[in-house]
Design a protein around this motif. Sequence first.
Motif, PDB file in Angstrom:
ATOM      1  N   CYS B 324      15.105  28.937  -0.422  1.00 13.68           N
ATOM      2  CA  CYS B 324      15.689  28.355  -1.636  1.00 13.68           C
ATOM      3  C   CYS B 324      16.569  27.168  -1.264  1.00 13.68           C
ATOM      4  N   GLU B 325      16.309  26.034  -1.897  1.00 12.71           N
ATOM      5  CA  GLU B 325      17.020  24.797  -1.569  1.00 12.71           C
ATOM      6  C   GLU B 325      18.241  24.564  -2.451  1.00 12.71           C
ATOM      7  N   ILE B 329      20.418  21.118  -3.046  1.00  8.37           N
ATOM      8  CA  ILE B 329      20.337  20.515  -4.380  1.00  8.37           C
ATOM      9  C   ILE B 329      21.735  20.347  -4.961  1.00  8.37           C
ATOM     10  N   CYS B 339      11.784  21.650  -3.154  1.00  7.25           N
ATOM     11  CA  CYS B 339      11.718  23.068  -2.765  1.00  7.25           C
ATOM     12  C   CYS B 339      10.287  23.551  -2.891  1.00  7.25           C
ATOM     13  N   PHE B 342       9.510  25.873  -5.849  1.00  5.38           N
ATOM     14  CA  PHE B 342       9.660  25.380  -7.222  1.00  5.38           C
ATOM     15  C   PHE B 342       8.353  25.448  -8.007  1.00  5.38           C
ATOM     16  N   CYS B 346       9.031  30.435  -7.811  1.00  2.00           N
ATOM     17  CA  CYS B 346      10.278  30.376  -8.566  1.00  2.00           C
ATOM     18  C   CYS B 346      10.092  29.640  -9.892  1.00  2.00           C
ATOM     19  N   GLY B 353      16.532  31.550  -7.179  1.00  2.00           N
ATOM     20  CA  GLY B 353      17.832  30.978  -6.882  1.00  2.00           C
ATOM     21  C   GLY B 353      18.590  30.724  -8.167  1.00  2.00           C
ATOM     22  N   MET B 356      17.718  27.972 -10.826  1.00  2.00           N
ATOM     23  CA  MET B 356      16.613  28.162 -11.755  1.00  2.00           C
ATOM     24  C   MET B 356      17.017  29.074 -12.912  1.00  2.00           C
ATOM     25  N   CYS B 363      17.243  23.018 -11.208  1.00  2.00           N
ATOM     26  CA  CYS B 363      15.851  23.481 -11.148  1.00  2.00           C
ATOM     27  C   CYS B 363      15.354  23.876 -12.533  1.00  2.00           C
TER      28      CYS B 363
HETATM   29  S1  SF4 Z   1      16.237  27.921  -7.514  1.00  2.00           S
HETATM   30 FE1  SF4 Z   1      14.074  28.209  -7.038  1.00  2.00          FE
HETATM   31  S2  SF4 Z   1      13.154  26.179  -7.175  1.00  2.00           S
HETATM   32 FE2  SF4 Z   1      15.364  25.919  -7.087  1.00  2.00          FE
HETATM   33  S3  SF4 Z   1      15.785  25.595  -4.959  1.00  2.00           S
HETATM   34 FE3  SF4 Z   1      16.061  27.783  -5.289  1.00  2.00          FE
HETATM   35  S4  SF4 Z   1      14.048  28.699  -4.891  1.00  2.00           S
HETATM   36 FE4  SF4 Z   1      13.744  26.490  -5.055  1.00  2.00          FE
END
Ligand code: SF4
Lengths: 352, 377
Positions: B324-325, B329, B339, B342, B346, B353, B356, B363
């Motif tokens: 998870c980025e 971000i 990511c 994404f 997710c 994450g 989202m 996200c």
């Molecule tokens: S929330 Fe989901 S899409 Fe966003 S960085 Fe984390 S894993 Fe990736």
Amino acid sequence: MNIAPRTSRLSTRRLDLVAGRVDLTHGAGGRAMQQLIEEIFRPAFDNPILARGNDQAAFDVAAGRMVMSTDCFVVSPLFFPGGDIGSLAVHGTVNDVAMSGARPLYLSAGFVIEEGFPLADLQRIAISMGEAARAAGVAVVTGDTKVVERGKADRLFVNTAGIGVVPTGVEISGDRARPGDAILISGTMGDHGVAIMAHRAGLEFETTIVSDSASLNGLVADMVAAVPTIRVLRDPTRGGLAATLNEICHQSGVGMRLDEAAIPIKPEVLGACELLGLDALNVANEGKLIAVVPAAEAARLLTVMRAHPLGRDATMIGDIIADPSRFVRMATRIGGERIVDWLAGEQLPRIC
Amino acid sequence: MKHLDEYRDAETAHRLAAAIHNEAADSGRRYRLMEFCGGHTHAIFRYGIEDLLPSNIEMVHGPGCPVCVLPTGRLDMAIRLAKRDGVILASYADMLRVPGSKGQSLMKARADGADIRMVYSTLDAVKLAEANPQREVIFFAIGFETTTPPTALAIETAAKKGLTNFSVFCNHVLTPSAIAAILEAPAVRELGTVEIDGFLGPAHVSVVIGSQPYEFFAEEYRKPVAISGFEPIDILQSILMLVRQLNEGRAEVENQYIRAVTRDGNVRAKQAVSRVFELRRDFEWRGLGHIPYSALRLKDEFAAFDAERRFDEPYIPSEGIKACECPAILRGAKKPTDCRLFGRACTPETPLGSCMVSSEGACAAYYTYGRMREPAQ
Ligand code: SF4
């Protein structure tokens, strides 16, 4: 279990429809239940099929395609500006049947009542259902009542099922939208959901918004008679316009392009949505429809819709495009573009 | 409600967009503008504002999403608090689906029997405590400066009412600290950030704290700041302000939102906050790491209302999902589409994450409003 009386006079003391409450005996299949049916439901729904007092309704059907639909109603509060759970239960199922292009004929009604529910409220709701059914030209021909212990249900839940006949030559289905078709809606978006939320405890704010809850079968009859080639009809209830358009895209394997400025939303609804952090396009309607129609017929269909009181504000909001991703895209009012998506996560519960 | 239309007016938007193009398009430079607040990120996507900007203006999404910046360890604490006997945890709906450690979430804890109630305000939680004198009601407080005064007032109300079963699990954090961290903190530099040319400051935060706290960044780091409202016209106007400042070599705090923001903010709200809260020495942020004096805790005299002390619940740091980025971000260093989860593993229905889950997360904004911009995969 039927809701018509088998015998005429069961008790000498009538129900106390002012201060009385439903108790467990009203659901026990005995005399008390018969009295409830006789004094509340039968007069409210009064029609010859119900009056025969059988456990089922018997009626003749026309030749052709029939449609059937059912829906449960758990709305809270039970009474809201513009309607109540009773009228909503009629409108909801009448509309589900009508969205096939069918003429709705008969409804059934089921009630799950929490012990202690005021008889006066039950009567008010039954009368409202009866009136809504008569206004829509349908009859409540069979039904059922159950009473559950306090705390096992929240006051009152209603189920209705309905059947109707589709006129010959009409073929309306969510999988029939084709690139180039026009997308029309019958009026303003978000009225019902916002009216309900405004009345919810904890979310109370001043507003004059009333639910748009209404039976759309009259409007549909006019539309189908004038333009039998309508491809899709849908009423954007739970999840609002956004969810319903996404459903159509998925069923038909197409995309859509909308024009935000063309979508009518009442300023009060927009303001309330702003306060509540909602997008009006995700908010439920109970008296509006979406029509997808070949572009060549769009203008004619709009004229027909606008001639009906429930379609006065009808307008074209966009068109169907080819798109393997099945996105609903929208040109925003200021000239940008965005997706109109299903609402993820917690929708506000129990709006219908 | 006329004002809404006024600030969304298409003509005004086009006029502003033309002015931005005029000033920026041929300047031969790039403009990397960070909208600090997740509310702005959402507005930018919801109205398609980027479509109106020249390609040399890049909006960088900031960490101003309280749900997103809460580290997994703090969420785990909330889950442990909720699972205690006799506890009712009152939370904003946004928190329920945020993934904690080991696949836990408040939603799952609730399904397992924990009593977790969704509330819309801190006062709802106080009412819950009054209505349930036999239970311990803990309010899961999150948010930047906009939500802090209501929490302070709720605690004072509870104290006045003599409530002994109400407490607050306090996760209130501070906007200026986060901006400073992005600009200077060595820890954040090591994690990797992007160069940022200017900031869009959230108007609702400045309604409370005023515009004054930003003057330091503007001067010290030579970064212009525009305090911006949340309507599309507000945002476009603020972008124009930043472009003009950068073109003219100015680095000032400008207030686009003069209809509600003053230099000093809301004095009474600030007083309420300082009566109840004090600075925390250290607070961990997802993505930004440990930032000294970047969050609030309850003062000693309100210790009885502090869930952390009342239940002696320790903070155990925890890593989120590796791929998870969100952390990058939140620093503005990556975009959601960088990511690899994404839109695949997710999505808003299956969030991995916090970015989202939250209605303010980058996200979620990309996915909900902007995923058609992605080349088809
Ligand atoms: S929330 Fe989901 S899409 Fe966003 S960085 Fe984390 S894993 Fe990736």
